[in-house]
Design an enzyme around this catalytic site. Sequence first.
Site, PDB file in Angstrom:
ATOM      1  N   TYR A  23      -1.962   0.180  10.487  1.00 32.30           N
ATOM      2  CA  TYR A  23      -1.754  -0.062   9.145  1.00 32.30           C
ATOM      3  C   TYR A  23      -0.773   0.041   8.092  1.00 32.30           C
ATOM      4  O   TYR A  23      -0.008  -0.758   7.575  1.00 32.30           O
ATOM      5  CB  TYR A  23      -3.239   0.250   8.179  1.00 32.30           C
ATOM      6  CG  TYR A  23      -3.334  -0.312   6.890  1.00 32.30           C
ATOM      7  CD1 TYR A  23      -3.772  -1.569   6.523  1.00 32.30           C
ATOM      8  CD2 TYR A  23      -3.111   0.859   5.731  1.00 32.30           C
ATOM      9  CE1 TYR A  23      -3.958  -1.839   5.208  1.00 32.30           C
ATOM     10  CE2 TYR A  23      -3.426   0.319   4.575  1.00 32.30           C
ATOM     11  CZ  TYR A  23      -3.748  -1.011   4.300  1.00 32.30           C
ATOM     12  OH  TYR A  23      -4.057  -1.241   2.972  1.00 32.30           O
ATOM     13  N   SER A  73       0.903  -1.173  -0.064  1.00 36.38           N
ATOM     14  CA  SER A  73      -0.181   0.017   0.053  1.00 36.38           C
ATOM     15  C   SER A  73       0.692   1.334  -0.023  1.00 36.38           C
ATOM     16  O   SER A  73       2.001   1.234   0.524  1.00 36.38           O
ATOM     17  CB  SER A  73      -0.866  -0.020   1.099  1.00 36.38           C
ATOM     18  OG  SER A  73      -1.529   1.254   1.265  1.00 36.38           O
TER      19      SER A  73
END
Lengths: 245, 445
Positions: free
Chosen positions: A150, A137
């Site tokens: 995250y 990501s």
Amino acid sequence: MSKAAVLVLGGRSDIGLAIAHRFAAAGHPILLAARRPERLADDAADLRLRHAVAVSLMDWDALDPVATEAMIAALDPLPGIAVCAVGLLGDQAQAEHDGAAAALVIRTNFEGPALAMGWLANRFEARGSGVLVGISSVAGERGRADNYVYGAAKAGFTAFLSGLRNRLARRGVQVVTVLPGFVQTRMVEGRALPPRLTATPQEVAAAVDRAVARGRDVVYVRPVWRVIMLVIRLIPERLFKRMRL
Amino acid sequence: MTVPPLRDARARLSGWGGVPQAAEYPVAAPRDAEDLRRLVGRGDMIARGNGRSYGDPALNRHRTVQMSGLGRMLAFDAGNGVIEAEAGVMLGDLIAALLPRGWFPAVTPGTRFVTLGGMIAADVHGKNHHRDGGMRETLRWIDVMGAQGTVRRTSPGEALFEWTVGGMGLTGVILRAGLRLRPVETGWMRQTTVAAPDLHAVIAALETDDAPYSVAWIDSLAAGADLGRGLVHLGAHARLRDLAPGMDRFPRARTGLSVPVMAPSWVLGRPLVRAFNRQIYRRGLAAPVSALRDWESYFYPLDRIGQWNRLYGRRGFVQFQCVLPEAAAVKGLTALLGASAAGGHPSSLAVLKKLGPEAGPFSFPMAGWTLALDLAMRDGTPALMDRLDAIAIDHGGRFYLAKDARLRAGTLTRSDPRAEAFRAMRQDQGLRAAFRSLQSERLEL
């Protein structure tokens, strides 16, 4: 000539399924690995009917390292391509106060995917061929207050993939890191996302397909994200720490 | 681990015709029946397929449920051609998967960009309705989720089945269906075109020839002695022996051009439509009588032009489609075409088709003739539509809700006494609070 089988770890995710469809449409047999794979029976039937390829389901829990090793050791035949599309966004605010919630995000986004990719790398290396694709990501490019638990886990995964790539560069194994940016998936359902920055799972799948075909290392799904992340990385920390991005 | 709650996003939606104009609606996108169960019964909603109904039947201000996530093909029996699939499966995908195995949809509307759920809800018909009936006739069973979240499998003859097919999504959410396909030897069609100089000739050509597929394109601007002139297209699936050597037995769909932007209003204005229609008719006169066409250009000519609805510009367009019973058909069609040609608002596309007998308690088709007129939305269009409504009712006609964007509740009731029974059924079953669309509100269904 028969096409290489594609293993999709996290086969229930929107991105994982889109990747499965993309490769199945090109004639690749598909293996979907996920928890409680019986829930994927309809998707498997759909893949078979649409694309006339073999599809099998495997029970896999990203949070069980022992089972992960056993599952990958037992793969026979060994697939030609393995994609890890496991991810859990979690709730940042909760993760700041709830250790179990934070650990779940970290383990799901880093420990599980990294260990699986590591075991697969060993088998691909022994064979001398294969492609590993990790869906990481852009959140891993720089920690932000909004989602750093995250983001940190994804940063770890990105670094792990980078290390694997370095290790396997001369061993016939390609390692691809995919940095999708926003994607319209269940993970972000209900959030207002800027349309120009938001890809569909099918776009991610197309990017993976292209990266594999062209032997790429690190790919952004929408090119605009390369620019955005370059800018974000260049902001000096003493400014960045006061910003709300 | 807990399942994240299904949240609504906001999305800009409209019907295919762009009337009512696009606006933001809360949209939920379930992936499976479990997701859907968390939505039904919590405020009202309507299921939406691919948004190809022309007006507002698939729009709801409180929650529009995008069904594309329930788009899996589940099983296919190559012995009898029955496919089991989720409602969000696109017809075009079904064709892509099954035509190479020698199967084609037994009933198809004029676009392949519709979902099975939408086809069932509208009980769509195709160019073969006069021989084979509509979507209803292809269904073995359907699964419907009711207002309480329970799923029932229902088959022809049962009340739930009968009301749901043609029920415009107002009896529950159609989840899955088992439907029968037709075996075909090739993906080609043998088409015969007959140029007919007036309405009588068109009707005579459609009446006398018992081709499996038939439809007529009408020159909507021809008036006087030419009124109703058109080209009658008769078709049949080509046999293997009809193909020349080297022809691809099952050709794939081709992606064609797309209309990139909204067109200015003159594009489908009177002078261009008139010239275009003349050209089409002349080409029809000159064309070879019989020709092979691939399935896509035969069944879905407009699918070749992506976003063709943009040709109508920002104000969009409406389609008038009614069916008139046999007895009054010629008089009624003459009046409809006359009113349309005189209206100053040219219908850019007019299509006439013979329909077979009525089936089901609320489905559109009945034995007679159905006329569809595409009309660009202009200042005078609503008034013209009202005149067309009145003519249709005077001749015993009724209206196709899949195309409707502006009918009035009273007009619907006058045209079709079955609407009252449909309303009563919705009331009795407690469906009115759970399943609603802008259309059902407008028509007080």
